[in-house]
Design a protein around this motif. Sequence first.
Motif, PDB file in Angstrom:
ATOM      1  N   ALA A 176      33.407  35.982  46.646  1.00 23.66           N
ATOM      2  CA  ALA A 176      32.006  36.387  46.489  1.00 23.66           C
ATOM      3  C   ALA A 176      31.840  37.904  46.543  1.00 23.66           C
ATOM      4  O   ALA A 176      30.982  38.472  45.859  1.00 23.66           O
ATOM      5  N   GLN A 177      32.645  38.561  47.353  1.00 19.34           N
ATOM      6  CA  GLN A 177      32.515  40.004  47.529  1.00 19.34           C
ATOM      7  C   GLN A 177      33.173  40.802  46.405  1.00 19.34           C
ATOM      8  O   GLN A 177      32.654  41.848  46.005  1.00 19.34           O
ATOM      9  N   LEU A 178      34.320  40.328  45.893  1.00 18.92           N
ATOM     10  CA  LEU A 178      35.145  41.192  45.065  1.00 18.92           C
ATOM     11  C   LEU A 178      35.558  40.615  43.709  1.00 18.92           C
ATOM     12  O   LEU A 178      35.820  41.374  42.778  1.00 18.92           O
ATOM     13  N   ARG A 206      43.287  56.648  33.352  1.00 17.76           N
ATOM     14  CA  ARG A 206      42.425  55.474  33.409  1.00 17.76           C
ATOM     15  C   ARG A 206      42.632  54.598  32.180  1.00 17.76           C
ATOM     16  O   ARG A 206      42.732  55.082  31.057  1.00 17.76           O
ATOM     17  N   SER A 207      42.684  53.283  32.417  1.00 15.19           N
ATOM     18  CA  SER A 207      43.057  52.354  31.352  1.00 15.19           C
ATOM     19  C   SER A 207      41.827  51.911  30.560  1.00 15.19           C
ATOM     20  O   SER A 207      40.685  52.162  30.964  1.00 15.19           O
ATOM     21  N   PRO A 208      42.029  51.233  29.417  1.00 12.91           N
ATOM     22  CA  PRO A 208      40.899  50.880  28.542  1.00 12.91           C
ATOM     23  C   PRO A 208      39.783  50.104  29.229  1.00 12.91           C
ATOM     24  O   PRO A 208      38.606  50.307  28.914  1.00 12.91           O
ATOM     25  N   GLN A 209      40.120  49.201  30.158  1.00 18.77           N
ATOM     26  CA  GLN A 209      39.082  48.412  30.832  1.00 18.77           C
ATOM     27  C   GLN A 209      38.537  49.105  32.077  1.00 18.77           C
ATOM     28  O   GLN A 209      37.680  48.543  32.762  1.00 18.77           O
ATOM     29  N   GLY A 210      39.021  50.296  32.386  1.00 24.58           N
ATOM     30  CA  GLY A 210      38.645  50.946  33.637  1.00 24.58           C
ATOM     31  C   GLY A 210      39.420  50.351  34.783  1.00 24.58           C
ATOM     32  O   GLY A 210      40.273  50.996  35.387  1.00 24.58           O
ATOM     33  N   HIS A 211      39.131  49.112  35.111  1.00 21.65           N
ATOM     34  CA  HIS A 211      39.920  48.302  36.031  1.00 21.65           C
ATOM     35  C   HIS A 211      40.379  47.056  35.287  1.00 21.65           C
ATOM     36  O   HIS A 211      39.554  46.408  34.633  1.00 21.65           O
ATOM     37  N   PRO A 212      41.657  46.670  35.360  1.00 24.06           N
ATOM     38  CA  PRO A 212      42.006  45.320  34.929  1.00 24.06           C
ATOM     39  C   PRO A 212      41.121  44.304  35.651  1.00 24.06           C
ATOM     40  O   PRO A 212      40.740  44.503  36.812  1.00 24.06           O
ATOM     41  N   VAL A 213      40.784  43.225  34.972  1.00 22.13           N
ATOM     42  CA  VAL A 213      39.875  42.223  35.540  1.00 22.13           C
ATOM     43  C   VAL A 213      40.511  41.583  36.772  1.00 22.13           C
ATOM     44  O   VAL A 213      41.701  41.272  36.789  1.00 22.13           O
ATOM     45  N   LEU A 214      39.700  41.375  37.809  1.00 23.57           N
ATOM     46  CA  LEU A 214      40.183  40.780  39.055  1.00 23.57           C
ATOM     47  C   LEU A 214      39.796  39.298  39.117  1.00 23.57           C
ATOM     48  O   LEU A 214      38.620  38.950  39.223  1.00 23.57           O
ATOM     49  N   PHE A 215      40.799  38.427  39.013  1.00 19.80           N
ATOM     50  CA  PHE A 215      40.634  36.999  39.273  1.00 19.80           C
ATOM     51  C   PHE A 215      41.013  36.723  40.726  1.00 19.80           C
ATOM     52  O   PHE A 215      41.826  37.437  41.320  1.00 19.80           O
ATOM     53  N   ALA A 218      44.678  41.552  51.953  1.00 19.48           N
ATOM     54  CA  ALA A 218      44.297  41.366  50.551  1.00 19.48           C
ATOM     55  C   ALA A 218      43.066  42.197  50.204  1.00 19.48           C
ATOM     56  O   ALA A 218      43.013  42.822  49.130  1.00 19.48           O
ATOM     57  N   VAL A 219      42.074  42.196  51.076  1.00 19.22           N
ATOM     58  CA  VAL A 219      40.857  42.976  50.811  1.00 19.22           C
ATOM     59  C   VAL A 219      41.191  44.456  50.723  1.00 19.22           C
ATOM     60  O   VAL A 219      40.744  45.161  49.793  1.00 19.22           O
ATOM     61  N   GLU A 220      41.995  44.964  51.660  1.00 17.74           N
ATOM     62  CA  GLU A 220      42.363  46.381  51.618  1.00 17.74           C
ATOM     63  C   GLU A 220      43.227  46.691  50.397  1.00 17.74           C
ATOM     64  O   GLU A 220      43.117  47.764  49.793  1.00 17.74           O
ATOM     65  N   PHE A 221      44.078  45.751  50.019  1.00 19.13           N
ATOM     66  CA  PHE A 221      44.912  45.899  48.830  1.00 19.13           C
ATOM     67  C   PHE A 221      44.038  46.077  47.589  1.00 19.13           C
ATOM     68  O   PHE A 221      44.249  46.998  46.772  1.00 19.13           O
TER      69      PHE A 221
END
Length: 430
Positions: free
Chosen positions: A223-225, A201-210, A148-151
């Motif tokens: 905590a890290q990501l 590149r998309s409008p948010q740069g990165h889609p938000v990560l939940f 998951a972290v590498e993903f």
Amino acid sequence: MRQLHLNLFIYTCGHHRAAWRHPDSPVERLGDVRYYEELAQSAERAKLDAIFFADGQYFGNVEDGPQWFLEPLTLLGPLARATEKIGLISTVSSTFQTPFNAARMLASLDHISGGRVAWNVVTSMYDVEARNHGYESMPDHAWRYERAVEFIESAKKLWDSWSDQAMVLDRQGAYADANQVKPILHQGTHFLVDGPLTIPRSPQGHPVLFQAGASEQGRHVAAQLAEAIYAVAYDLPAAQEYYRDVKRRILEAGRGVDVPIMPGLVTYVASTHDEALRKQRELDELLPTQTSLRQLGMFVGQDCTAWELDAPVPKLKPLEEFTGPKGRYSTILRIIETENPTVRQLLGRLAAGGGHCTMVGTPDSIADRMEHWFRNEGADGFNLMPPALPYSFNDFAEQVIPVLQQRGLFRTEYTGNTLRDHLGLTRPQA
């Protein structure tokens, strides 16, 4: 002024397992995209931050009711067109997806929605899911979190493979600046990804990560990501333990950013407490008795089929003597100690949200409890889990949200256009 964040967790006919049995349930419409468009539009009228879809890779007992229907990433496309402001969140399994495919789909949806997409990264859990994806059994917990972290890291590199200045669009010259579009050449333990991504590149740069994870590794990854976190908490002490621990880890990770933590919340709302209890009881009475008692027996490690439904729950073993999975068992013990339910009421509590907090009462009493959690390190907001859709959400939107707005605890209008705006998150630069 700090305000609550609220998401609507849309799950079939509602989070109560018997909701589909109600005569007014939308069970016949689960394949109709207009049903989800109407829910999304209702959530947007209420000014919620986002709507959220979970996902599963297998179907259990088909007689027990709906679990999954439309694939959620596919569903976000039409929902992006049916709404203007509200965020759109889908679960993505890092165990079964690949970073390139997921990053491409999410970036596409972020473009389609004008910057309103987020992904909730999960590692998947069950062997029956694994066998649908070429594994004989589910890989172990540590392997899944390492993957998951590498993903996540690979997907973020792909989103950064196009800079914000890459597009030239010179009809007499270049479409894009080749110096601003770079391969990522990722070579890791789990993935080989050259890149670049096939979409700018998309409008948010990165889609938000939940992210949602209560285990030690889950908390570490959060905590890290994570940029926003879903949590499970039956009561305020459990919520505070998780909140304080994860906020401390975020600071220790040197991130120095505000990461909203949003526990799940099941609500039954009415003008009187008795009427709210009636709404809860109405759904509880639709549960198939023997099936529910057999499932309870699995949770508590004993035969419950002869238990009297409207009598108090018989005495259970102390937690230290229980040899099965202790997390859910611990929650069951806390429900019994705190609420002293009948067997029927316990079945209903477990059927609607499981270990998530349940609030039953008037708009003011529910707003009081939400505010108490918010002001006492229990939550930055909530992931709303209506027991019955659309009715339970409509009750909340029409009765509780105006109280929260009057207290200055929730927005009356959107002040931005992207999900990052709603959550108070900065846009990554590249």
